[in-house]
Design an enzyme around this catalytic site. Structure first.
Site, PDB file in Angstrom:
ATOM      1  N   GLU A 184      17.645  -2.720   6.211  1.00 18.54           N
ATOM      2  CA  GLU A 184      17.086  -3.707   7.141  1.00 18.54           C
ATOM      3  C   GLU A 184      18.173  -4.542   7.814  1.00 18.54           C
ATOM      4  OE1 GLU A 184      14.499  -6.100   4.709  1.00 18.54           O
ATOM      5  OE2 GLU A 184      13.115  -4.433   4.334  1.00 18.54           O
ATOM      6  N   TYR A 213       0.810  -1.231   0.000  1.00 16.59           N
ATOM      7  CA  TYR A 213       0.000   0.000   0.000  1.00 16.59           C
ATOM      8  C   TYR A 213       0.831   1.263   0.000  1.00 16.59           C
ATOM      9  CZ  TYR A 213      -3.255  -3.574   1.256  1.00 16.59           C
ATOM     10  OH  TYR A 213      -3.976  -4.725   1.249  1.00 16.59           O
ATOM     11  N   SER A 214       2.146   1.093  -0.023  1.00 18.97           N
ATOM     12  CA  SER A 214       2.989   2.267   0.141  1.00 18.97           C
ATOM     13  C   SER A 214       4.341   2.107  -0.542  1.00 18.97           C
ATOM     14  CB  SER A 214       3.224   2.518   1.623  1.00 18.97           C
ATOM     15  OG  SER A 214       3.946   1.438   2.185  1.00 18.97           O
ATOM     16  N   ASP A 246       4.498  -7.542  14.979  1.00 20.01           N
ATOM     17  CA  ASP A 246       5.128  -8.092  13.774  1.00 20.01           C
ATOM     18  C   ASP A 246       6.637  -7.821  13.791  1.00 20.01           C
ATOM     19  OD1 ASP A 246       5.164  -9.527  11.394  1.00 20.01           O
ATOM     20  OD2 ASP A 246       4.531  -7.827  10.162  1.00 20.01           O
TER      21      ASP A 246
END
Ligand code: ADE
Length: 324
Positions: free
Chosen positions: A119, A45-46, A158
């Site tokens: 990450e 969505y982004s 998450d």
């Protein structure tokens, strides 16, 4: 207006006008205040883009969300959870900070801390695995960040090495609060308290609880069994991350999600040969099926695995260890 902005994006600018009077203008940041650069990441969505504030030249990561797509896919609630959560977590170096939010006709924009080293997952994959010193350092920074979010009434739900970003100095910045759970804060609102009464996830929480399962490898047994996450669910994921930093792979991994879930529910995992005993002891106290029996954060901090760690501000001022 479905997307009304709150607080975070408003800045007050003091100026002296032509008559010598000090005037306070409220200025709102918008798309035109930034130069947009390279793409840092893409989600469903982004898109996250690097950007520079034209005035200050400070660099940010801007998450751009497509309004039409979010409405069509019924994700409005989660976008609001992400904004509300980040607005609650502004005072810790280990959490990606939200500076401004704004919108144009097409998109919503979240202006965030830039974590330019990417990450933790990427770094770990490049290295294969970490030695004890690196595992202790990254473990400590993740734990300190989790302790802070829990103290502010937020469960991440998450946690995984993809959601642990690293800044230019290789310090941790936790991101992705779109699936977080906001607990009613157990504190009386004194001066400066701006929270509206009640849990903003009231009502929304029940359908989320049944529909949301985090990433298979890090999902806690209680989420699979009872569809219910608690603070200790983040500590399960934390145990999985510590294991992965040292072993190079998560403890519960199978050919598909279903088989992974079965392993989790059966606590079916083993340690590689030569896995450090002190890390093994900690992980065995975190990967416990009953959430109430997991080692609480205060005890994790005092575990031998973290011997020598300076908790608190010192951890974040320290030079990150060389990756080995
Ligand atoms: N990817 C997603 N969010 C990011 C951020 N805040 N900084 C750098 N890369 C990212």
């Amino acid at each position: 207006e479905e997307w009304q902005d709150r607080g975070a994006s408003v800045i007050r600018q003091q100026e002296v006008d032509s008559s010598g009077q000090t005037v306070t203008r409220t200025v709102k940041k918008g798309v035109k205040d930034f130069n947009f650069g390279r793409t840092l990441g893409e989600g469903s969505y982004s898109t996250v883009l690097a950007a520079t504030d034209r005035q200050t030249l400070k660099e940010y990561a801007i998450k751009v969300l497509d309004k039409r797509h979010i409405i069509k896919e019924k994700k409005v609630k989660y976008v609001n959870i992400e904004r509300d959560t980040l607005n609650r977590l502004t005072e810790h170096p280990g959490i990606v900070r939200l500076y401004y939010t704004f919108q144009d006709e097409r998109s919503l924009y979240f202006v965030l801390d830039l974590a330019s080293s990417g990450e933790l997952l990427g770094v770990l994959k490049k290295m294969g695995s970490f030695d004890m010193e690196c595992a202790r350092f990254y473990g400590a920074e993740i734990l300190d960040s989790v302790a802070y979010m829990h103290s502010r009434g937020v469960i991440h739900r998450d946690l995984k090495p993809e959601n642990v970003l690293l800044d230019k100095d290789m310090h941790v910045k936790i991101t992705d609060f779109g699936t977080a759970k906001i607990l009613p804060e157990p504190r009386v609102g004194g001066a400066g308290s701006q929270e509206a009464p009640g849990d903003p996830t009231d009502g929304a929480e029940t359908d989320r609880a049944v529909s949301f399962v985090g990433t298979a490898e890090y999902v806690s047994p209680e989420l699979l069994r009872d569809k219910n996450a608690c603070k200790a669910s983040d500590l399960w994921a934390f145990g999985c991350i510590i294991y992965q930093l040292l072993a190079g792979r998560p403890p519960f991994k199978a050919a598909n999600e279903y088989l992974t879930f079965q392993k989790i529910l059966a606590l079916d995992y083993t340690f590689p040969d030569a896995f450090p005993e002190v890390a093994r002891d900690l992980i065995e106290r975190l990967l416990v099926l009953e959430p109430a029996n997991r080692l609480p954060i205060e005890h994790i901090r005092n575990h031998r695995f973290f011997d020598g760690v300076q908790w608190g501000k010192g951890l974040w001022r320290q030079k990150a260890p060389r990756l080995k």
